[in-house]
Design a protein around this motif. Sequence first.
Motif, short mmCIF file in Angstrom:
data_model
loop_
_atom_site.label_atom_id
_atom_site.label_comp_id
_atom_site.label_asym_id
_atom_site.label_seq_id
_atom_site.Cartn_x
_atom_site.Cartn_y
_atom_site.Cartn_z
N GLU A 83 0.84 -1.19 0.00
CA GLU A 83 0.00 0.00 0.00
C GLU A 83 0.88 1.24 0.00
N ALA A 84 0.39 2.28 -0.67
CA ALA A 84 1.11 3.56 -0.69
C ALA A 84 0.47 4.50 0.32
N ARG A 85 1.30 5.23 1.05
CA ARG A 85 0.83 6.19 2.05
C ARG A 85 1.51 7.53 1.83
N PHE A 86 0.82 8.61 2.20
CA PHE A 86 1.44 9.94 2.16
C PHE A 86 2.16 10.18 3.48
N PRO A 87 3.46 10.45 3.45
CA PRO A 87 4.21 10.64 4.71
C PRO A 87 3.99 12.00 5.35
N ARG A 88 3.66 13.00 4.51
CA ARG A 88 3.50 14.37 5.00
C ARG A 88 2.40 15.07 4.21
N VAL A 134 6.66 9.10 -6.60
CA VAL A 134 6.82 7.70 -6.20
C VAL A 134 7.91 7.57 -5.14
N ARG A 135 8.98 8.33 -5.29
CA ARG A 135 10.08 8.28 -4.32
C ARG A 135 9.70 8.93 -3.00
N GLN A 136 8.74 9.83 -3.02
CA GLN A 136 8.35 10.53 -1.79
C GLN A 136 7.35 9.73 -0.95
N LEU A 137 6.61 8.84 -1.55
CA LEU A 137 5.57 8.11 -0.83
C LEU A 137 6.16 7.09 0.13
N CYS A 138 5.38 6.72 1.13
CA CYS A 138 5.70 5.56 1.98
C CYS A 138 5.09 4.33 1.34
N TRP A 139 5.84 3.26 1.28
CA TRP A 139 5.34 2.01 0.72
C TRP A 139 5.31 0.99 1.84
N VAL A 140 4.12 0.58 2.21
CA VAL A 140 3.89 -0.27 3.38
C VAL A 140 3.43 -1.65 2.94
N LEU A 141 4.03 -2.68 3.50
CA LEU A 141 3.54 -4.05 3.30
C LEU A 141 2.68 -4.43 4.50
N THR A 142 1.40 -4.69 4.25
CA THR A 142 0.52 -5.15 5.31
C THR A 142 0.36 -6.66 5.18
N ILE A 143 0.36 -7.34 6.33
CA ILE A 143 0.17 -8.79 6.37
C ILE A 143 -1.00 -9.08 7.29
N GLN A 144 -2.01 -9.75 6.74
CA GLN A 144 -3.24 -10.00 7.49
C GLN A 144 -3.82 -8.72 8.07
N GLY A 145 -3.73 -7.64 7.28
CA GLY A 145 -4.30 -6.37 7.69
C GLY A 145 -3.44 -5.54 8.62
N LEU A 176 8.05 -1.30 6.12
CA LEU A 176 8.19 -0.20 5.16
C LEU A 176 9.16 -0.67 4.07
N LEU A 177 8.76 -0.52 2.82
CA LEU A 177 9.54 -1.06 1.71
C LEU A 177 10.34 0.03 1.01
N GLN A 178 11.60 -0.30 0.73
CA GLN A 178 12.44 0.57 -0.09
C GLN A 178 13.25 -0.32 -1.02
N PRO A 179 13.34 0.04 -2.31
CA PRO A 179 14.09 -0.78 -3.26
C PRO A 179 15.59 -0.63 -3.08
N ARG A 180 16.31 -1.71 -3.26
CA ARG A 180 17.77 -1.62 -3.23
C ARG A 180 18.31 -1.14 -4.57
N ASN A 233 4.97 9.45 8.71
CA ASN A 233 3.87 9.98 9.52
C ASN A 233 3.73 9.25 10.85
N GLY A 234 4.86 8.96 11.50
CA GLY A 234 4.85 8.33 12.82
C GLY A 234 4.80 6.83 12.82
N LEU A 235 4.76 6.19 11.64
CA LEU A 235 4.69 4.74 11.56
C LEU A 235 6.07 4.14 11.82
#
Length: 311
Positions: A67-72, A110-121, A126-130, A168-170
């Motif tokens: 999921e994509a999230r807005f950090p700010r 795309v680089r500014q967003l937070c990318w979150v992996l949720t498992i069972q909700g 937090l995902l970042q590409p190498r 955003n505090g996550l």
Amino acid sequence: MDTPEANEQPATQTGPDTGPAVGTSPTSRSATPFSPQACANCDGAAGIDTNDPEAAASYIYALGRVEARFPRPSVEKEFAQATGRADTNGQTDREAFHAVLSQRENRYLVRQLCWVLTIQGLETYLLQPRDPVDYDSLVEATRPAPSPLDIDAVIGLRGPLAPPEMCNGLMIPIVAFDQIYSFDREALIGAIPRPEKTAAKEFKAAAEELFDRVMQLTDNAGATDDHRALNYLAMRYPAIYTTVADAYARNASLTGVEVRPSRLSGTRKIVNVICSFTSRNNDFTEKFFVRVDVTEEFPFLVNKMSPYYDR
């Protein structure tokens, strides 16, 4: 008491499974070993010094949803302006979101967003590409028309907890990923080779039940050797589904899936994944097992599925 001696004969390694995930169209690319942005020996995303013996590698092979999230607020406002410039007439919010991120001129968002992996909700990583090229994998994982059956498999290296200001505090672990496979459960099950003697409907039901069982294991965040081995098999080893379907055809229930360290480990970390089936007629239990090497980031098969005998 179960002991593995009967099966623990020297094994011939079959080598890593290098093909794509069963039933997927991989959106992954090979990444460079580590990003040089932070320091010569550090992963720029996860902040892991690969030459530091105290910083033991923690590998991830996780199944969840990206999921994509807005950090700010500023990033959210900037995204709104980019959406206003795009042609999104008639599109749903999710279609518009995906369309805006897919435009090359909006890669900075795309680089500014937070990318979150949720498992069972639950928010798990937090995902970042190498490799920066793999931001494309994150965009594709957003999907213009998402379904509850969508699944993302993430393979990478777990780093430290994210600082509060990052998303955003996550505060959850950062994962520097090397691969993401995005697919839906129907596509995965439909791509598994079906035995000729098994009806399509029966095989599909058996495969879905096993996959759901792996997904719903308690605390399966894809971080332990046990869960990495199970997730790898669920994604890459069709024979485990065939074994379950054959047991159901013999009127047996899947009564247990357990993972034990193999005595063949030596300098490698090898585990036995054991499936137990109990007859619904006479309560007799038979077991089958497969060995998986989980030493490094990419698990691989050591021995194919075969009967397991307790001594």
